[in-house]
Design a protein around this motif. Structure first.
Motif, PDB file in Angstrom:
ATOM      1  N   GLY A 142       0.778  -1.126  -0.177  1.00  0.00           N
ATOM      2  CA  GLY A 142      -0.126  -0.079   0.137  1.00  0.00           C
ATOM      3  C   GLY A 142       1.035   1.215  -0.188  1.00  0.00           C
ATOM      4  N   GLY A 143       0.441   2.185  -0.654  1.00  0.00           N
ATOM      5  CA  GLY A 143       1.187   3.599  -0.871  1.00  0.00           C
ATOM      6  C   GLY A 143       2.345   3.592  -1.871  1.00  0.00           C
ATOM      7  N   GLY A 144       2.680   2.497  -2.223  1.00  0.00           N
ATOM      8  CA  GLY A 144       3.653   2.485  -3.529  1.00  0.00           C
ATOM      9  C   GLY A 144       5.004   2.261  -2.563  1.00  0.00           C
ATOM     10  N   ASN A 145       6.327   2.408  -3.165  1.00  0.00           N
ATOM     11  CA  ASN A 145       7.501   2.325  -2.523  1.00  0.00           C
ATOM     12  C   ASN A 145       7.946   3.594  -2.132  1.00  0.00           C
ATOM     13  N   GLY A 146       7.354   4.405  -1.532  1.00  0.00           N
ATOM     14  CA  GLY A 146       7.715   5.828  -0.840  1.00  0.00           C
ATOM     15  C   GLY A 146       9.156   5.881  -0.597  1.00  0.00           C
ATOM     16  N   LEU A 147       9.956   4.944  -0.039  1.00  0.00           N
ATOM     17  CA  LEU A 147      11.038   5.076   0.361  1.00  0.00           C
ATOM     18  C   LEU A 147      12.132   4.723  -0.570  1.00  0.00           C
ATOM     19  N   ALA A 148      11.720   4.337  -1.761  1.00  0.00           N
ATOM     20  CA  ALA A 148      12.790   3.847  -2.873  1.00  0.00           C
ATOM     21  C   ALA A 148      13.815   5.124  -3.181  1.00  0.00           C
ATOM     22  N   GLY A 149      14.818   4.817  -3.087  1.00  0.00           N
ATOM     23  CA  GLY A 149      16.066   5.932  -3.400  1.00  0.00           C
ATOM     24  C   GLY A 149      16.225   6.877  -2.486  1.00  0.00           C
ATOM     25  N   SER A 150      15.792   6.427  -0.920  1.00  0.00           N
ATOM     26  CA  SER A 150      15.888   7.724  -0.026  1.00  0.00           C
ATOM     27  C   SER A 150      17.383   7.474   0.644  1.00  0.00           C
ATOM     28  N   GLU A 151      17.943   6.237   0.369  1.00  0.00           N
ATOM     29  CA  GLU A 151      19.027   5.632   1.315  1.00  0.00           C
ATOM     30  C   GLU A 151      20.202   5.913   0.158  1.00  0.00           C
ATOM     31  N   THR A 152      21.538   6.075   0.687  1.00  0.00           N
ATOM     32  CA  THR A 152      22.649   5.846  -0.497  1.00  0.00           C
ATOM     33  C   THR A 152      23.004   4.436  -0.549  1.00  0.00           C
ATOM     34  N   PRO A 153      23.503   4.037  -1.338  1.00  0.00           N
ATOM     35  CA  PRO A 153      24.067   2.623  -1.792  1.00  0.00           C
ATOM     36  C   PRO A 153      24.787   2.003  -0.461  1.00  0.00           C
ATOM     37  N   HIS A 154      25.666   2.943   0.090  1.00  0.00           N
ATOM     38  CA  HIS A 154      26.509   2.594   1.361  1.00  0.00           C
ATOM     39  C   HIS A 154      25.535   2.243   2.242  1.00  0.00           C
ATOM     40  N   ALA A 155      24.649   3.178   2.645  1.00  0.00           N
ATOM     41  CA  ALA A 155      23.676   3.097   3.913  1.00  0.00           C
ATOM     42  C   ALA A 155      22.653   1.742   3.738  1.00  0.00           C
ATOM     43  N   SER A 156      22.327   1.717   2.375  1.00  0.00           N
ATOM     44  CA  SER A 156      21.378   0.411   2.208  1.00  0.00           C
ATOM     45  C   SER A 156      22.396  -0.980   2.450  1.00  0.00           C
ATOM     46  N   LEU A 157      23.647  -1.047   2.091  1.00  0.00           N
ATOM     47  CA  LEU A 157      24.442  -2.090   2.378  1.00  0.00           C
ATOM     48  C   LEU A 157      24.762  -2.156   3.868  1.00  0.00           C
ATOM     49  N   PHE A 158      24.741  -1.276   4.513  1.00  0.00           N
ATOM     50  CA  PHE A 158      25.123  -1.334   5.971  1.00  0.00           C
ATOM     51  C   PHE A 158      23.819  -1.789   6.726  1.00  0.00           C
ATOM     52  N   ARG A 159      22.619  -1.383   6.082  1.00  0.00           N
ATOM     53  CA  ARG A 159      21.536  -1.825   6.763  1.00  0.00           C
ATOM     54  C   ARG A 159      21.132  -3.310   6.544  1.00  0.00           C
ATOM     55  N   ARG A 160      21.649  -3.872   5.421  1.00  0.00           N
ATOM     56  CA  ARG A 160      21.599  -5.253   5.145  1.00  0.00           C
ATOM     57  C   ARG A 160      22.546  -6.224   5.866  1.00  0.00           C
ATOM     58  N   ILE A 161      23.755  -5.607   6.174  1.00  0.00           N
ATOM     59  CA  ILE A 161      24.815  -6.103   6.765  1.00  0.00           C
ATOM     60  C   ILE A 161      24.618  -6.210   8.325  1.00  0.00           C
ATOM     61  N   PHE A 162      24.132  -5.070   9.208  1.00  0.00           N
ATOM     62  CA  PHE A 162      23.748  -4.890  10.295  1.00  0.00           C
ATOM     63  C   PHE A 162      22.415  -4.214  10.233  1.00  0.00           C
ATOM     64  N   PRO A 163      21.303  -5.254  10.591  1.00  0.00           N
ATOM     65  CA  PRO A 163      20.095  -4.722  10.388  1.00  0.00           C
ATOM     66  C   PRO A 163      19.660  -4.189  11.873  1.00  0.00           C
ATOM     67  N   SER A 164      18.576  -3.469  11.839  1.00  0.00           N
ATOM     68  CA  SER A 164      18.107  -2.719  13.262  1.00  0.00           C
ATOM     69  C   SER A 164      17.655  -3.802  14.357  1.00  0.00           C
ATOM     70  N   PHE A 165      17.603  -3.203  15.334  1.00  0.00           N
ATOM     71  CA  PHE A 165      17.138  -3.987  16.564  1.00  0.00           C
ATOM     72  C   PHE A 165      15.696  -4.449  16.189  1.00  0.00           C
ATOM     73  N   ARG A 166      14.827  -3.407  15.605  1.00  0.00           N
ATOM     74  CA  ARG A 166      13.596  -3.788  15.301  1.00  0.00           C
ATOM     75  C   ARG A 166      13.460  -5.000  14.101  1.00  0.00           C
ATOM     76  N   VAL A 167      14.453  -5.072  13.228  1.00  0.00           N
ATOM     77  CA  VAL A 167      14.351  -6.211  12.221  1.00  0.00           C
ATOM     78  C   VAL A 167      14.946  -7.289  12.875  1.00  0.00           C
ATOM     79  N   MET A 168      15.780  -7.314  13.692  1.00  0.00           N
ATOM     80  CA  MET A 168      16.491  -8.480  14.246  1.00  0.00           C
ATOM     81  C   MET A 168      15.337  -9.280  15.206  1.00  0.00           C
ATOM     82  N   ARG A 169      14.658  -8.357  15.938  1.00  0.00           N
ATOM     83  CA  ARG A 169      13.883  -9.090  16.742  1.00  0.00           C
ATOM     84  C   ARG A 169      12.691  -9.888  16.411  1.00  0.00           C
TER      85      ARG A 169
END
Length: 362
Positions: free
Chosen positions: A279-306
Protein backbone atom coordinates in the motif's frame (compact mmCIF):
# COMPACT_ATOMS: atom_id res chain seq x y z
CA UNK A 1 1.65 -15.16 8.38
CA UNK A 2 2.66 -12.54 10.93
CA UNK A 3 2.25 -9.74 8.37
CA UNK A 4 -1.19 -10.99 7.34
CA UNK A 5 -2.22 -11.26 10.98
CA UNK A 6 -1.18 -7.64 11.54
CA UNK A 7 -3.18 -6.21 8.67
CA UNK A 8 -6.21 -8.27 9.66
CA UNK A 9 -5.94 -6.78 13.15
CA UNK A 10 -5.90 -3.31 11.56
CA UNK A 11 -9.00 -4.18 9.53
CA UNK A 12 -10.65 -5.33 12.78
CA UNK A 13 -9.78 -2.00 14.42
CA UNK A 14 -11.43 -0.13 11.53
CA UNK A 15 -14.53 -2.35 11.68
CA UNK A 16 -14.73 -1.70 15.41
CA UNK A 17 -15.02 2.04 14.76
CA UNK A 18 -17.38 1.75 11.79
CA UNK A 19 -19.58 -1.16 12.86
CA UNK A 20 -19.07 -1.45 16.65
CA UNK A 21 -17.65 -4.95 16.25
CA UNK A 22 -15.53 -6.45 19.01
CA UNK A 23 -11.78 -6.01 18.90
CA UNK A 24 -9.45 -9.04 18.78
CA UNK A 25 -8.63 -10.45 22.21
CA UNK A 26 -4.96 -9.65 21.62
CA UNK A 27 -3.54 -6.97 19.34
CA UNK A 28 0.13 -6.87 18.36
CA UNK A 29 0.51 -3.12 18.79
CA UNK A 30 4.23 -3.04 17.98
CA UNK A 31 3.44 -4.33 14.48
CA UNK A 32 0.05 -2.69 14.02
CA UNK A 33 1.08 0.91 14.76
CA UNK A 34 3.72 1.16 11.97
CA UNK A 35 1.27 -0.44 9.53
CA UNK A 36 -1.52 1.97 10.50
CA UNK A 37 0.85 4.93 10.23
CA UNK A 38 2.05 3.77 6.81
CA UNK A 39 -1.55 3.55 5.57
CA UNK A 40 -2.42 6.83 7.42
CA UNK A 41 -5.14 5.26 9.57
CA UNK A 42 -4.03 6.35 13.04
CA UNK A 43 -7.42 7.93 13.75
CA UNK A 44 -9.01 4.48 13.89
CA UNK A 45 -6.22 3.12 16.11
CA UNK A 46 -6.60 6.07 18.47
CA UNK A 47 -10.35 5.49 18.72
CA UNK A 48 -9.94 1.77 19.43
CA UNK A 49 -7.24 2.30 22.02
CA UNK A 50 -9.22 5.02 23.81
CA UNK A 51 -12.05 2.53 24.38
CA UNK A 52 -9.88 -0.29 25.73
CA UNK A 53 -9.43 -0.99 29.45
CA UNK A 54 -5.95 -1.72 30.82
CA UNK A 55 -4.21 0.02 27.96
CA UNK A 56 -0.38 -0.26 27.84
CA UNK A 57 0.87 3.21 28.74
CA UNK A 58 3.79 3.23 26.31
CA UNK A 59 1.44 2.25 23.47
CA UNK A 60 -1.02 5.00 24.45
CA UNK A 61 1.74 7.61 24.31
CA UNK A 62 2.97 6.33 20.95
CA UNK A 63 -0.49 6.34 19.37
CA UNK A 64 -1.48 9.71 20.84
CA UNK A 65 1.74 11.29 19.63
CA UNK A 66 1.21 10.08 16.04
CA UNK A 67 -2.52 10.84 16.06
CA UNK A 68 -2.30 14.36 17.48
CA UNK A 69 0.56 15.17 15.12
CA UNK A 70 -1.67 14.20 12.17
CA UNK A 71 -4.65 16.13 13.59
CA UNK A 72 -2.46 19.16 14.22
CA UNK A 73 -1.32 19.17 10.60
CA UNK A 74 -4.94 18.77 9.50
CA UNK A 75 -6.07 21.75 11.62
CA UNK A 76 -3.40 23.90 10.05
CA UNK A 77 -4.33 22.71 6.57
CA UNK A 78 -8.01 23.42 7.31
CA UNK A 79 -7.11 26.97 8.38
CA UNK A 80 -5.54 27.76 5.01
CA UNK A 81 -8.26 25.87 3.12
CA UNK A 82 -11.05 27.85 4.79
CA UNK A 83 -9.27 31.14 4.12
CA UNK A 84 -8.58 30.22 0.50
CA UNK A 85 -12.12 29.02 -0.24
CA UNK A 86 -13.49 32.20 1.30
CA UNK A 87 -11.26 34.30 -0.99
CA UNK A 88 -12.27 32.23 -4.01
CA UNK A 89 -15.94 32.80 -3.23
CA UNK A 90 -15.45 36.54 -2.70
CA UNK A 91 -13.55 36.80 -6.01
CA UNK A 92 -16.05 34.51 -7.79
CA UNK A 93 -13.35 32.02 -8.76
CA UNK A 94 -14.84 28.60 -9.66
CA UNK A 95 -13.20 25.93 -7.50
CA UNK A 96 -13.62 22.45 -6.02
CA UNK A 97 -11.57 20.48 -3.45
CA UNK A 98 -10.25 17.13 -4.66
CA UNK A 99 -9.05 13.86 -3.17
CA UNK A 100 -8.50 13.76 0.60
CA UNK A 101 -10.17 17.03 1.46
CA UNK A 102 -13.50 16.13 -0.12
CA UNK A 103 -13.29 12.49 1.03
CA UNK A 104 -13.20 13.48 4.70
CA UNK A 105 -16.88 14.40 4.48
CA UNK A 106 -17.69 10.77 3.65
CA UNK A 107 -16.51 9.56 7.07
CA UNK A 108 -18.50 9.54 10.33
CA UNK A 109 -15.61 11.37 12.01
CA UNK A 110 -13.50 13.71 9.81
CA UNK A 111 -10.35 13.06 11.88
CA UNK A 112 -10.51 9.41 10.94
CA UNK A 113 -9.45 10.57 7.49
CA UNK A 114 -6.73 13.22 7.71
CA UNK A 115 -5.11 14.72 4.60
CA UNK A 116 -1.49 15.34 3.78
CA UNK A 117 -2.14 18.24 1.41
CA UNK A 118 -4.84 20.31 -0.25
CA UNK A 119 -5.75 19.63 -3.89
CA UNK A 120 -8.09 22.07 -5.61
CA UNK A 121 -9.55 22.27 -9.10
CA UNK A 122 -9.68 25.88 -10.31
CA UNK A 123 -10.77 27.51 -13.57
CA UNK A 124 -7.72 27.91 -15.82
CA UNK A 125 -8.48 31.54 -16.70
CA UNK A 126 -8.06 32.40 -13.00
CA UNK A 127 -4.55 30.96 -12.74
CA UNK A 128 -2.60 34.16 -12.15
CA UNK A 129 -5.22 35.60 -9.82
CA UNK A 130 -5.11 32.39 -7.77
CA UNK A 131 -1.30 32.51 -7.70
CA UNK A 132 -1.37 36.02 -6.29
CA UNK A 133 -3.87 35.07 -3.59
CA UNK A 134 -1.89 32.03 -2.45
CA UNK A 135 1.44 33.82 -2.51
CA UNK A 136 -0.06 36.67 -0.46
CA UNK A 137 -0.79 34.03 2.21
CA UNK A 138 2.93 33.31 2.45
CA UNK A 139 3.21 30.30 0.14
CA UNK A 140 5.85 29.99 -2.56
CA UNK A 141 5.24 28.37 -5.92
CA UNK A 142 7.69 25.50 -6.52
CA UNK A 143 6.20 23.97 -9.64
CA UNK A 144 4.40 25.37 -12.65
CA UNK A 145 3.44 22.88 -15.30
CA UNK A 146 0.00 21.37 -15.86
CA UNK A 147 -0.65 22.16 -12.21
CA UNK A 148 0.89 24.51 -9.66
CA UNK A 149 2.39 23.40 -6.35
CA UNK A 150 2.74 25.77 -3.37
CA UNK A 151 4.56 25.17 -0.09
CA UNK A 152 4.58 26.87 3.30
CA UNK A 153 6.47 24.97 6.01
CA UNK A 154 4.75 21.55 6.01
CA UNK A 155 1.57 22.70 4.24
CA UNK A 156 1.25 21.80 0.56
CA UNK A 157 -1.38 23.19 -1.82
CA UNK A 158 -1.73 21.78 -5.32
CA UNK A 159 -3.85 23.70 -7.81
CA UNK A 160 -5.15 21.77 -10.81
CA UNK A 161 -6.80 23.32 -13.84
CA UNK A 162 -8.27 20.24 -15.51
CA UNK A 163 -9.37 16.68 -14.87
CA UNK A 164 -8.85 13.77 -17.21
CA UNK A 165 -11.90 13.06 -19.37
CA UNK A 166 -11.53 9.44 -18.27
CA UNK A 167 -12.05 10.42 -14.61
CA UNK A 168 -15.46 12.01 -15.11
CA UNK A 169 -18.58 9.94 -15.48
CA UNK A 170 -20.80 12.63 -16.99
CA UNK A 171 -20.02 14.32 -20.26
CA UNK A 172 -19.81 18.00 -21.03
CA UNK A 173 -17.80 20.62 -22.87
CA UNK A 174 -15.69 21.28 -19.77
CA UNK A 175 -15.02 19.33 -16.53
CA UNK A 176 -17.26 21.80 -14.70
CA UNK A 177 -20.28 20.55 -16.68
CA UNK A 178 -19.93 17.18 -14.93
CA UNK A 179 -19.92 18.64 -11.41
CA UNK A 180 -22.51 19.93 -8.96
CA UNK A 181 -22.93 23.59 -8.02
CA UNK A 182 -25.63 25.93 -6.77
CA UNK A 183 -23.81 29.20 -7.36
CA UNK A 184 -21.40 28.54 -10.23
CA UNK A 185 -18.47 29.17 -7.84
CA UNK A 186 -18.26 26.33 -5.31
CA UNK A 187 -18.43 22.91 -6.98
CA UNK A 188 -18.54 19.32 -5.75
CA UNK A 189 -18.84 15.78 -7.11
CA UNK A 190 -22.16 14.03 -7.13
CA UNK A 191 -21.97 10.75 -5.14
CA UNK A 192 -21.87 8.78 -8.41
CA UNK A 193 -19.17 10.98 -9.92
CA UNK A 194 -17.07 10.80 -6.74
CA UNK A 195 -17.18 6.99 -6.72
CA UNK A 196 -16.22 6.88 -10.40
CA UNK A 197 -13.42 9.41 -9.87
CA UNK A 198 -11.99 7.42 -6.95
CA UNK A 199 -12.09 4.18 -8.91
CA UNK A 200 -10.34 5.83 -11.84
CA UNK A 201 -7.59 7.22 -9.60
CA UNK A 202 -7.17 3.85 -7.91
CA UNK A 203 -6.82 2.11 -11.26
CA UNK A 204 -4.15 4.58 -12.36
CA UNK A 205 -2.24 4.38 -9.06
CA UNK A 206 -2.53 0.58 -8.89
CA UNK A 207 -0.54 0.23 -12.10
CA UNK A 208 2.14 2.74 -11.08
CA UNK A 209 4.76 3.16 -8.36
CA UNK A 210 2.21 5.19 -6.38
CA UNK A 211 0.23 2.09 -5.45
CA UNK A 212 -2.94 1.86 -3.41
CA UNK A 213 -3.39 0.89 0.22
CA UNK A 214 -5.94 -0.06 2.81
CA UNK A 215 -7.19 3.53 3.04
CA UNK A 216 -7.88 3.62 -0.70
CA UNK A 217 -10.28 0.69 -0.26
CA UNK A 218 -11.80 2.38 2.80
CA UNK A 219 -12.35 5.61 0.82
CA UNK A 220 -14.09 3.57 -1.85
CA UNK A 221 -16.28 1.81 0.70
CA UNK A 222 -17.31 5.09 2.35
CA UNK A 223 -18.18 6.61 -1.04
CA UNK A 224 -20.20 3.51 -1.89
CA UNK A 225 -22.41 4.07 1.16
CA UNK A 226 -23.73 7.29 -0.39
CA UNK A 227 -24.88 5.66 -3.64
CA UNK A 228 -28.41 4.65 -4.62
CA UNK A 229 -29.12 1.29 -6.23
CA UNK A 230 -30.03 3.11 -9.44
CA UNK A 231 -26.44 4.41 -9.64
CA UNK A 232 -24.87 0.96 -9.85
CA UNK A 233 -25.82 0.07 -13.48
CA UNK A 234 -24.63 3.51 -14.59
CA UNK A 235 -21.28 2.95 -12.93
CA UNK A 236 -20.98 -0.59 -14.29
CA UNK A 237 -21.55 0.67 -17.83
CA UNK A 238 -18.95 3.40 -17.36
CA UNK A 239 -16.37 0.95 -15.99
CA UNK A 240 -17.03 -1.36 -18.93
CA UNK A 241 -16.59 1.49 -21.43
CA UNK A 242 -13.24 2.33 -19.83
CA UNK A 243 -12.12 -1.29 -19.81
CA UNK A 244 -11.71 -1.48 -16.03
CA UNK A 245 -14.67 -3.72 -15.13
CA UNK A 246 -12.47 -6.48 -13.65
CA UNK A 247 -10.52 -3.99 -11.58
CA UNK A 248 -13.69 -2.25 -10.35
CA UNK A 249 -15.28 -5.57 -9.38
CA UNK A 250 -12.16 -6.68 -7.49
CA UNK A 251 -11.93 -3.41 -5.58
CA UNK A 252 -15.63 -3.47 -4.72
CA UNK A 253 -15.44 -7.08 -3.54
CA UNK A 254 -12.36 -6.48 -1.40
CA UNK A 255 -13.79 -3.31 0.18
CA UNK A 256 -16.96 -5.21 1.08
CA UNK A 257 -14.96 -8.13 2.53
CA UNK A 258 -12.81 -5.81 4.62
CA UNK A 259 -15.45 -3.36 5.80
CA UNK A 260 -18.85 -4.79 4.86
CA UNK A 261 -20.66 -8.11 5.01
CA UNK A 262 -19.20 -10.05 2.06
CA UNK A 263 -17.40 -13.28 3.01
CA UNK A 264 -13.76 -13.66 1.97
CA UNK A 265 -12.64 -15.86 -0.91
CA UNK A 266 -9.22 -17.13 -1.88
CA UNK A 267 -8.99 -14.34 -4.45
CA UNK A 268 -9.90 -11.53 -2.03
CA UNK A 269 -7.45 -12.96 0.53
CA UNK A 270 -4.65 -12.93 -2.04
CA UNK A 271 -5.51 -9.47 -3.35
CA UNK A 272 -5.87 -8.10 0.18
CA UNK A 273 -2.46 -9.45 1.18
CA UNK A 274 -0.89 -7.85 -1.87
CA UNK A 275 -2.46 -4.43 -1.24
CA UNK A 276 -1.79 -4.45 2.50
CA UNK A 277 1.88 -5.27 1.89
CA UNK A 278 2.39 -2.81 -0.96
CA UNK A 279 0.00 0.00 0.00
CA UNK A 280 1.06 3.51 -0.85
CA UNK A 281 3.75 2.44 -3.30
CA UNK A 282 7.42 2.26 -2.58
CA UNK A 283 7.70 5.74 -1.11
CA UNK A 284 11.13 5.07 0.40
CA UNK A 285 12.75 3.93 -2.81
CA UNK A 286 15.95 5.84 -3.42
CA UNK A 287 15.89 7.56 -0.02
CA UNK A 288 19.09 5.79 1.16
CA UNK A 289 22.55 5.89 -0.37
CA UNK A 290 23.92 2.56 -1.67
CA UNK A 291 26.39 2.48 1.24
CA UNK A 292 23.65 3.07 3.80
CA UNK A 293 21.49 0.39 2.20
CA UNK A 294 24.40 -2.10 2.28
CA UNK A 295 25.09 -1.27 5.91
CA UNK A 296 21.46 -1.94 6.82
CA UNK A 297 21.57 -5.32 5.09
CA UNK A 298 24.74 -6.34 6.95
CA UNK A 299 23.74 -4.82 10.31
CA UNK A 300 19.92 -4.81 10.49
CA UNK A 301 18.26 -2.69 13.14
CA UNK A 302 17.08 -4.07 16.48
CA UNK A 303 13.47 -3.91 15.22
CA UNK A 304 14.33 -6.12 12.22
CA UNK A 305 16.43 -8.54 14.26
CA UNK A 306 13.83 -9.07 16.97
CA UNK A 307 11.41 -10.27 14.29
CA UNK A 308 13.94 -12.83 13.03
CA UNK A 309 15.31 -13.91 16.42
CA UNK A 310 12.87 -13.86 19.31
CA UNK A 311 15.74 -14.21 21.81
CA UNK A 312 16.92 -10.72 20.83
CA UNK A 313 13.83 -9.31 22.55
CA UNK A 314 14.95 -10.86 25.85
CA UNK A 315 18.67 -10.14 25.48
CA UNK A 316 19.11 -6.83 23.56
CA UNK A 317 22.83 -6.49 24.49
CA UNK A 318 23.50 -9.69 22.49
CA UNK A 319 22.45 -8.02 19.22
CA UNK A 320 26.01 -8.17 17.73
CA UNK A 321 26.13 -11.93 18.44
CA UNK A 322 22.90 -12.44 16.53
CA UNK A 323 24.32 -10.43 13.61
CA UNK A 324 27.13 -13.04 13.41
CA UNK A 325 24.62 -15.90 13.65
CA UNK A 326 22.63 -14.27 10.86
CA UNK A 327 25.70 -14.15 8.62
CA UNK A 328 26.32 -17.91 9.07
CA UNK A 329 22.70 -18.55 8.16
CA UNK A 330 23.07 -16.54 4.95
CA UNK A 331 22.96 -19.52 2.48
CA UNK A 332 19.72 -20.78 4.00
CA UNK A 333 18.37 -17.22 4.04
CA UNK A 334 19.13 -16.82 0.33
CA UNK A 335 17.23 -20.03 -0.43
CA UNK A 336 14.32 -18.81 1.67
CA UNK A 337 14.40 -15.44 -0.11
CA UNK A 338 14.41 -17.15 -3.52
CA UNK A 339 11.38 -19.22 -2.52
CA UNK A 340 9.64 -16.09 -1.26
CA UNK A 341 10.38 -14.27 -4.52
CA UNK A 342 8.87 -17.16 -6.48
CA UNK A 343 5.74 -17.10 -4.32
CA UNK A 344 5.52 -13.35 -4.83
CA UNK A 345 5.87 -13.75 -8.61
CA UNK A 346 3.01 -16.23 -8.66
CA UNK A 347 0.90 -13.94 -6.51
CA UNK A 348 1.62 -11.01 -8.81
CA UNK A 349 0.61 -13.07 -11.86
CA UNK A 350 -2.68 -13.92 -10.18
CA UNK A 351 -3.29 -10.29 -9.17
CA UNK A 352 -2.75 -9.23 -12.78
CA UNK A 353 -5.17 -11.91 -13.96
CA UNK A 354 -7.85 -10.91 -11.45
CA UNK A 355 -7.69 -7.16 -11.94
CA UNK A 356 -6.94 -7.06 -15.66
CA UNK A 357 -4.10 -4.62 -14.91
CA UNK A 358 -1.15 -6.02 -16.82
CA UNK A 359 1.18 -3.12 -16.15
CA UNK A 360 1.61 -3.70 -12.40
CA UNK A 361 5.29 -3.25 -11.65
CA UNK A 362 6.81 -6.13 -9.62
Amino acid sequence: MERRQTYLELIAVIRHALRKESLPAHIHWDSLIPLAAGHRLMGFVHRALSEMPNRPEHIVKQVESAYFEAVGKQIRLDHYADALFRLFTEREIPHMPLQGYCLRAQYPQPNWRTSQDLNILVALEKREEVAALIEDMGFRRVNREEHDLYLLDQVKIEIRYSLSDGDLINGGETPWDSLVTTDGISYSFSPTALYAYQMSLMHRNFSSDTGIGIRSLLDLYMCRQKLDEADIPVLDDWFAARGISNFARCMFDLSEVWFGDMPATNDTILLGSYIAANGGGNGLAGSETPHASLFRRIFPSFRVMRREFKAVRCFPPLLPLFWVIRWFLLPARKKKAADANERYRKMLDRVRELTGVESIAP
